[in-house]
Design an enzyme around this catalytic site. Structure first.
Site, PDB file in Angstrom:
ATOM      1  N   LYS A 192      39.766  -0.078  -5.846  1.00 20.01           N
ATOM      2  CA  LYS A 192      41.216   0.123  -5.928  1.00 20.01           C
ATOM      3  C   LYS A 192      41.538   0.809  -4.660  1.00 20.01           C
ATOM      4  CE  LYS A 192      45.243   2.721  -6.517  1.00 20.01           C
ATOM      5  NZ  LYS A 192      45.518   3.460  -5.583  1.00 20.01           N
ATOM      6  N   GLY A 244      39.055  10.843  -0.693  1.00 17.57           N
ATOM      7  CA  GLY A 244      40.519  11.096  -0.623  1.00 17.57           C
ATOM      8  C   GLY A 244      40.630  12.557  -0.646  1.00 17.57           C
ATOM      9  N   SER A 245      41.775  12.962  -1.221  1.00 21.18           N
ATOM     10  CA  SER A 245      42.086  14.614  -1.346  1.00 21.18           C
ATOM     11  C   SER A 245      41.284  15.295  -2.333  1.00 21.18           C
ATOM     12  CB  SER A 245      43.693  14.726  -1.527  1.00 21.18           C
ATOM     13  OG  SER A 245      43.982  14.285  -2.916  1.00 21.18           O
ATOM     14  N   GLY A 249      40.596  14.380  -6.330  1.00 19.95           N
ATOM     15  CA  GLY A 249      39.027  14.363  -6.571  1.00 19.95           C
ATOM     16  C   GLY A 249      38.897  15.308  -7.630  1.00 19.95           C
ATOM     17  N   GLU A 267      33.996  12.277  -2.046  1.00 18.17           N
ATOM     18  CA  GLU A 267      34.087  12.366  -0.533  1.00 18.17           C
ATOM     19  C   GLU A 267      35.401  12.871  -0.398  1.00 18.17           C
ATOM     20  OE1 GLU A 267      34.745  12.841   3.069  1.00 18.17           O
ATOM     21  OE2 GLU A 267      34.700  10.458   3.101  1.00 18.17           O
ATOM     22  N   CYS A 302      38.446  12.200   8.101  1.00 18.84           N
ATOM     23  CA  CYS A 302      38.197  13.624   7.249  1.00 18.84           C
ATOM     24  C   CYS A 302      36.993  14.459   7.946  1.00 18.84           C
ATOM     25  CB  CYS A 302      37.509  13.151   6.032  1.00 18.84           C
ATOM     26  SG  CYS A 302      36.089  11.875   6.026  1.00 18.84           S
ATOM     27  N   GLU A 399      43.679  21.460   5.945  1.00 18.84           N
ATOM     28  CA  GLU A 399      43.461  20.351   6.632  1.00 18.84           C
ATOM     29  C   GLU A 399      44.649  19.567   6.875  1.00 18.84           C
ATOM     30  OE1 GLU A 399      40.514  16.275   5.762  1.00 18.84           O
ATOM     31  OE2 GLU A 399      41.649  17.235   4.048  1.00 18.84           O
TER      32      GLU A 399
END
Length: 497
Positions: A192, A244-245, A249, A267, A302, A399
Site C-alpha cells: 500500500k 510513517g508517523s 503506527g 519504523e 525520518c 518532529e
C-alpha cells in the site's frame, strides 16, 4: 550523439510519459471494485498527474486472497532459492532499464529533484533488491548438537502474506526496504503506497510480472488510510510492515492486536541529534555535513539531523560555516538537474512546517531562512531554515519533517548526551570529536538505532540494519537481520532410534 540531460530534456520526457493509475492485483492492472478514483497531483506545480484507483476493503480482500492463493500454491514460496533469486535480479535489471522513466515519475509525484531520483533513490532501490536477491541462496538453518538418538534442525520458513504500508518521502526506496526481504524470504506481498506518491509502486508491479514473479505474489493497492487500516485488521495477513508517523503506527499495532496478532514492524519518527564537540577534527566539514543532514530531501527524512548540538567553544565558528553551507540548499525546480532540493510533498505538509517556523520565531532566534518561495505555480517551496534555541523548545523536541534545523549550545559531553536522549525518539545520532574515548563514550550512551562518528549518513550500505530505539519503532530494515522479520523459526526434531 548523446543527448544532454538538461532541464529541457526532462520537460520533453514528461510530455510523453505514460502513467498507470490502476491497482495491481493477481497479476493484472484493475480498476477499484467500486470504480472510485482520486487524482494524483504533482507537488512541483500543483498540476494533476494521473487518475488513480481509490481502493477500499473490497480491493484489499481481493489482493490478500490473491496473495494467499499464490503462497499456498507454492508458486513462489516453494521455488528453489536460486530461481527466486534469478527472478528478483531480473526485476532489478528491468528497473535499471527503466531508470529514467521511474526517476521522472518519482520526481513528478514527490517533488524530489531529478538529480536525487536518478542518482540516489532509483539506484538505492535497485541495490536493495539486488542485495536481498543475492542473499536468498546463502541463508542456512541450524543443526543443533543434541542426543544422538535424535536429529534436529532449526529452519526459517516464510510467514505467508506480508502487507507493507509505506510513506511518501522515499516512495520507491522505502517500499523496496519492505518488499525486497519479504519476497526474498518467499512471502507474497500486498503493498500500500502513500496516496501522495503511488505512481512508481504501480509501475514496478508490471515489471515484476514481466520479470517472472508469479501472479498474486506482488500486489499494489493504492488509496487513503482506510486501505492501510483494512490491511492491519485483515485476518489473513500474517505480517504488516509500516514506515510513517507514530500516531498511525500505534493504530496499526492496536489493529493487529485486536485481529489476529499478526507480526507488526514499525519504523516511525525521529528527532536526531548531531553533536559537535570543541575538538571536532574539521569544523567546515561538520557544518557542511550538518546542512546536508537536515536540508537534503527538503528535510523530509525520518533520520534527519534536525538537532545540531554544538559545544560552546566552537559554536560561533560552526554556526557561521553552517549558515554559509545552507545557502547551497535553496530549492529549485525539481526537473532542473542543477537543483539540489525541490518542493515539500504537498500544501498540508508545507503548512505544518510553516506553523513550526512561526513557533520557532516566537520561542527561538532565527538565524537563516524561514520564508516560502514561489518557484512553480502551486508548488510548495521553503527556504532552508536555522534557529538557535533552548533544548526544551518545542522546535527542539517535536518532529517537524521539513527543512528546519534547531541549533543548541552545550558545555559538556554529559549535557549533550542528556539533551540528545531527552526526546521520545531514538532513530539516529552523530558525534564529532578527535578523541576516541569521547567517540566511544558517546556512541555507547546515545539511545539511537544508528550512531555515526565524524560523519552523518554518508555511507549507503545494505549490510547495516536501520531502525530505532524507543518510540522510533521496532525491528530493523536492511541487512540480513531484516530477512528474519519475514520468517518463522521452526524446530524439527526426529527420533532416529
Amino acid at each position: 550523439m548523446t543527448q544532454v540531460k538538461d532541464r529541457a530534456y526532462w520537460f520533453e520526457k514528461r510530455e510523453t510519459l505514460q502513467i498507470e493509475g490502476r491497482a495491481f492485483i493477481d497479476g493484472a492492472y484493475v480498476d477499484a471494485c467500486k470504480g472510485a478514483t482520486f487524482c494524483s497531483y504533482s507537488p512541483i506545480d500543483g498540476q494533476p498527474l494521473a487518475t488513480v484507483a481509490a481502493c477500499t476493503d473490497a480491493d484489499v480482500n481481493l489482493a490478500v486472497a490473491a496473495a494467499r492463493r499464490s503462497f499456498n500454491a507454492g508458486v513462489w514460496a516453494d521455488l528453489p532459492p536460486r530461481e527466486r533469486k534469478a527472478a528478483l535480479l531480473k526485476w532489478a535489471a528491468l528497473m535499471q532499464a527503466h531508470l529514467e522513466e521511474l526517476a521522472l515519475l518519482e520526481s513528478l509525484d514527490s517533488g524530489k529533484p531529478i538529480s536525487d531520483t536518478t542518482g540516489g533513490d532509483l539506484p538505492g532501490t535497485i541495490y536493495c533488491l539486488e542485495w536481498f536477491a543475492e542473499l536468498v541462496d546463502k541463508v542456512h538453518g541450524e543443526v543443533p548438537a543434541i542426543d544422538p538418538q535424535f536429529f534436529g534442525t532449526v529452519t526459517h520458513q516464510a510467514l505467508g502474506v506480508v502487507a507493507a504500508v509505506v510513506p511518501w518521502n522515499y516512495p520507491l526506496l522505502m517500499a523496496a526496504w519492505k518488499f525486497s526481504p519479504a519476497l526474498a524470504a518467499g512471502n507474497s506481498v500486498v503493498l500500500k503506497p502513500s496516496e501522495k506518491s503511488p505512481l512508481t509502486a504501480l509501475r514496478i508491479a508490471g515489471l515484476a510480472l514481466q520479470a517472472g514473479i508469479p501472479a498474486g505474489v506482488f500486489n499494489v493497492v493504492p488509496g487513503d488510510g482506510s486501505v492501510g487500516r483494512a490491511l492491519s485488521l485483515h485476518l489473513d495477513v500474517d505480517c504488516i510492515a509500516f514506515t510513517g508517523s507514530g500516531k498511525v503506527g500505534r493504530q496499526i499495532a492496536a489493529n493487529a492486536a485486536s485481529s489476529n496478532l499478526k507480526r507488526v514492524w514499525l519504523e516511525l519518527g525521529g528527532k536526531s541529534a548531531n553533536i559537535v564537540m570543541a575538538d571536532c577534527p574539521d569544523i567546515p566539514r561538520a557544518a557542511a555535513s550538518a546542512a546536508a543532514a537536515i536540508f537534503a530531501n527538503m528535510g523530509q527524512i525520518c533520520s534527519a539531523g534536525s538537532r545540531l548540538l554544538v559545544q560552546r567553544a566552537v559554536a560561533d565558528e560552526l554556526i557561521a560555516e553552517l549558515i554559509e553551507a545552507a545557502k547551497g540548499y535553496q530549492p529549485g525546480h525539481p526537473l532542473d538537474p542543477q537543483s539540489v532540493t525541490g518542493s515539500i510533498i504537498d500544501r498540508i505538509q508545507f503548512e505544518q512546517v510553516a506553523r513550526y517556523i512561526d513557533i520557532g520565531k516566537r520561542e527561538a532566534r532565527l538565524l537563516a531562512g524561514g520564508n516560502a518561495l514561489s518557484l512553480a505555480g502551486e508548488g510548495a517551496y521553503l527556504e532552508p531554515t536555522i534557529f538557535l534555541a533552548d533544548a526544551n523548545a518545542r522546535i527542539a523536541n517535536e518532529e517537524i519533517f521539513g527543512p528546519v534545523l534547531t541549533v543548541i549550545v552545550f558545555d559538556t559531553l554529559e549535557e549533550a548526551i542528556a539533551i540528545a536522549n531527552q526526546t521520545e525518539y531514538g532513530l539516529a545520532a552523530a558525534v564529532w570529536s578527535s578523541n576516541i574515548d569521547t567517540l566511544r563514550t558517546a556512541t555507547r550512551a546515545l539511545k539511537a538505532g544508528t550512531v555515526w562518528g565524524n560523519c552523518y549518513d554518508e555511507l549507503v550500505d545494505m549490510n547495516f540494519p536501520f531502525g530505532g530505539f524507543k518510540e522510533s519503532g521496532n525491528g530493523r530494515d536492511n541487512s540480513a537481520h531484516a530477512l528474519s522479520k519475514y520468517t518463522e523459526l521452526k524446530s524439527t526434531i526426529i527420533r532416529c532410534g
